[in-house]
Design a protein around this motif. Structure first.
Motif, short mmCIF file in Angstrom:
data_model
loop_
_atom_site.label_atom_id
_atom_site.label_comp_id
_atom_site.label_asym_id
_atom_site.label_seq_id
_atom_site.Cartn_x
_atom_site.Cartn_y
_atom_site.Cartn_z
N ILE A 135 51.00 -9.29 0.79
CA ILE A 135 50.29 -8.24 1.31
C ILE A 135 50.24 -7.39 -0.17
CG2 ILE A 135 51.66 -7.73 3.43
CD1 ILE A 135 53.57 -5.86 1.89
N ARG A 136 49.29 -6.41 -0.18
CA ARG A 136 49.36 -5.61 -1.44
C ARG A 136 49.53 -4.25 -0.99
NH1 ARG A 136 43.45 -4.06 -0.76
NH2 ARG A 136 43.96 -2.20 -2.28
N ASN A 137 50.10 -3.51 -1.90
CA ASN A 137 50.44 -1.87 -1.56
C ASN A 137 50.20 -1.47 -2.93
OD1 ASN A 137 51.11 0.28 -0.40
ND2 ASN A 137 53.04 -0.63 0.48
N ASP A 138 49.09 -1.07 -3.29
CA ASP A 138 48.76 -0.71 -4.64
C ASP A 138 49.20 0.91 -4.78
OD1 ASP A 138 47.64 -3.16 -4.59
OD2 ASP A 138 45.70 -2.40 -4.70
N GLU A 192 60.40 1.35 -2.44
CA GLU A 192 60.14 0.68 -0.97
C GLU A 192 58.71 -0.24 -1.26
OE1 GLU A 192 61.52 3.78 -1.08
OE2 GLU A 192 63.17 2.97 -0.38
N ASP A 193 57.80 0.42 -1.70
CA ASP A 193 56.46 -0.22 -2.09
C ASP A 193 56.57 -1.49 -3.12
OD1 ASP A 193 55.52 1.46 -0.38
OD2 ASP A 193 54.51 2.96 -1.83
N TRP A 194 57.60 -1.13 -4.03
CA TRP A 194 57.64 -2.56 -4.88
C TRP A 194 58.43 -3.49 -4.37
CZ3 TRP A 194 57.04 -4.22 -9.95
CH2 TRP A 194 58.15 -5.32 -10.56
N LYS A 195 59.44 -3.20 -3.51
CA LYS A 195 60.34 -4.23 -2.76
C LYS A 195 59.66 -4.92 -1.59
CE LYS A 195 64.55 -5.62 -2.63
NZ LYS A 195 64.41 -7.19 -2.12
N LYS A 196 58.98 -4.15 -1.11
CA LYS A 196 58.15 -4.99 0.19
C LYS A 196 57.23 -5.89 -0.21
CE LYS A 196 56.41 -4.11 4.89
NZ LYS A 196 55.47 -3.38 5.63
N VAL A 197 56.48 -5.47 -1.22
CA VAL A 197 55.73 -6.65 -2.03
C VAL A 197 56.12 -7.88 -2.38
CG1 VAL A 197 53.61 -6.79 -3.58
CG2 VAL A 197 53.64 -4.90 -2.29
N ILE A 198 57.16 -7.54 -3.26
CA ILE A 198 57.75 -8.81 -3.72
C ILE A 198 58.74 -9.55 -2.66
CG2 ILE A 198 59.95 -9.34 -5.34
CD1 ILE A 198 58.17 -8.08 -7.11
N ASP A 199 59.10 -8.85 -1.57
CA ASP A 199 60.09 -9.69 -0.67
C ASP A 199 59.02 -10.42 0.34
OD1 ASP A 199 62.46 -8.35 -1.17
OD2 ASP A 199 62.55 -7.08 0.62
N ILE A 200 57.81 -10.01 0.49
CA ILE A 200 56.73 -10.92 1.54
C ILE A 200 56.37 -11.79 0.44
CG2 ILE A 200 54.82 -10.98 2.67
CD1 ILE A 200 55.73 -8.13 3.78
N THR A 201 55.70 -11.35 -0.69
CA THR A 201 54.92 -12.33 -1.42
C THR A 201 55.66 -13.33 -2.16
OG1 THR A 201 53.44 -10.23 -1.36
CG2 THR A 201 52.90 -12.04 -2.83
N ASN A 261 53.61 -4.14 -8.54
CA ASN A 261 54.51 -4.91 -7.88
C ASN A 261 53.66 -6.19 -7.48
OD1 ASN A 261 52.09 -3.59 -6.67
ND2 ASN A 261 53.29 -2.56 -4.95
N TYR A 262 52.56 -6.12 -7.05
CA TYR A 262 51.90 -7.28 -6.75
C TYR A 262 51.57 -8.30 -7.77
CZ TYR A 262 47.82 -9.74 -4.27
OH TYR A 262 46.84 -10.92 -3.75
#
Ligand code: NDP
Length: 245
Positions: free
Chosen positions: A94-97, A106-115, A155-156
């Motif tokens: 996912i991306r969350n720019d 949360e935006d940092w972590k979610k992208v790292i966790d999934i990607t 993040n991405y």
């Protein structure tokens, strides 16, 4: 009797993952289509796999969840004793720019966790089978952002950059077992993920003058999955219309 070959595509319900699932089906693979929430899209992807002349099944799990990923893969394995998933396409992402100044944790972590963690969570449970089988293909869908970094995507870019380095490291660990590990780094591809981007503006920057199609990425993935690509490992192959070379 011809051996059944299985491929698992994470995030196979839409976009690039769906195109990869269909393309691998054309090459005779039975395809396990992973998704997390969009069941209708996953069913449509499975239909497309069947129309391509093969078969498959849906395997729902959140790639960011290590226990759920291992459990789902283990459950499949128990139902298919003696069968091996020999091609893994780590595509879910996912991306969350946002600019770093405004990016919350949360935006940092979610992208790292999934990607990025998604790569570990799915690859680890499948490695043993590939190693025993002495054949495997792991293809990680990275991004141009992971090579050059993109403003608004720390993040991405971090997740994809990490994925590229993990690709290179793992390739060296398992090359002797006939398992290749490569990354594909797309530029702008026309999918749900890029729907909100100003295509008319962005394509002026792309030497080819257009966004790429998911099927074009799928053709490259299918080549890396093939026997013909046996001597390519630890590589990052860009597919970006000349955007950055
Ligand atoms: P889409 O947004 O079109 O599709 C994303 C897919 O990932 C969906 O199948 C979605 O499942 C799945 N997914 C999302 N989160 C999870 C999760 N936690 N667990 C399991 N599956 C999940 O993306 P694209 O096809 O555009 O992108 C695919 C990959 O290619 C991504 O890794 C992306 O970063 C990369 N990429 C894309 C580019 C582009 O221009 N499109 C450029 C460079 C790289 P569900 O349907 O259930 O939501």
């Amino acid at each position: 009797m011809e051996e059944i070959r299985y491929a698992l595509v994470t995030g196979g319900s839409r976009g690039i993952g769906k195109a990869v699932a269909v393309r691998l089906a054309k090459d005779g693979y039975k395809v396990l289509i992973n998704y997390v929430s969009n069941e209708d899209a996953a069913k449509t992807a499975l239909e497309a796999v069947r129309e391509a002349g093969s078969d498959g099944e849906l395997i729902r799990f959140d790639v960011a969840d290590p226990a759920a990923s291992a459990e789902a893969i283990q459950a499949w394995q128990s139902k298919h004793p003696g069968e091996v998933i020999s091609v893994l396409v780590n595509n879910a992402g996912i991306r969350n720019d946002n600019l770093m100044m405004r990016m919350n944790y949360e935006d940092w972590k979610k992208v790292i966790d999934i990607t990025l963690d998604g790569f570990y969570n799915t690859t680890k449970p499948l490695l043993k089978g590939m190693i025993s089988n002495r054949w495997g293909r792991i293809i990680n869908i990275a991004s141009l952002s992971g090579i050059r970094g993109m403003a608004g995507q720390t993040n991405y870019s971090a997740a994809k950059g990490g994925l590229i380095s993990a690709t290179k490291a793992l390739a060296q660990e398992i090359a002797k077992r006939n398992i290749t590990v490569n990354a594909v780094a797309p530029g702008f591809i026309r999918t749900d993920m890029t729907e909100d981007l100003p295509q008319d503006e962005l394509r002026k920057m792309i030497p080819s003058g257009r966004f790429g199609e998911a099927e074009e990425v799928a053709d490259l993935v299918a080549f890396l999955a093939s026997e013909n690509a046996s001597y390519i490992t630890g590589e990052v192959i860009s597919i970006n219309g000349g955007l950055y070379t």
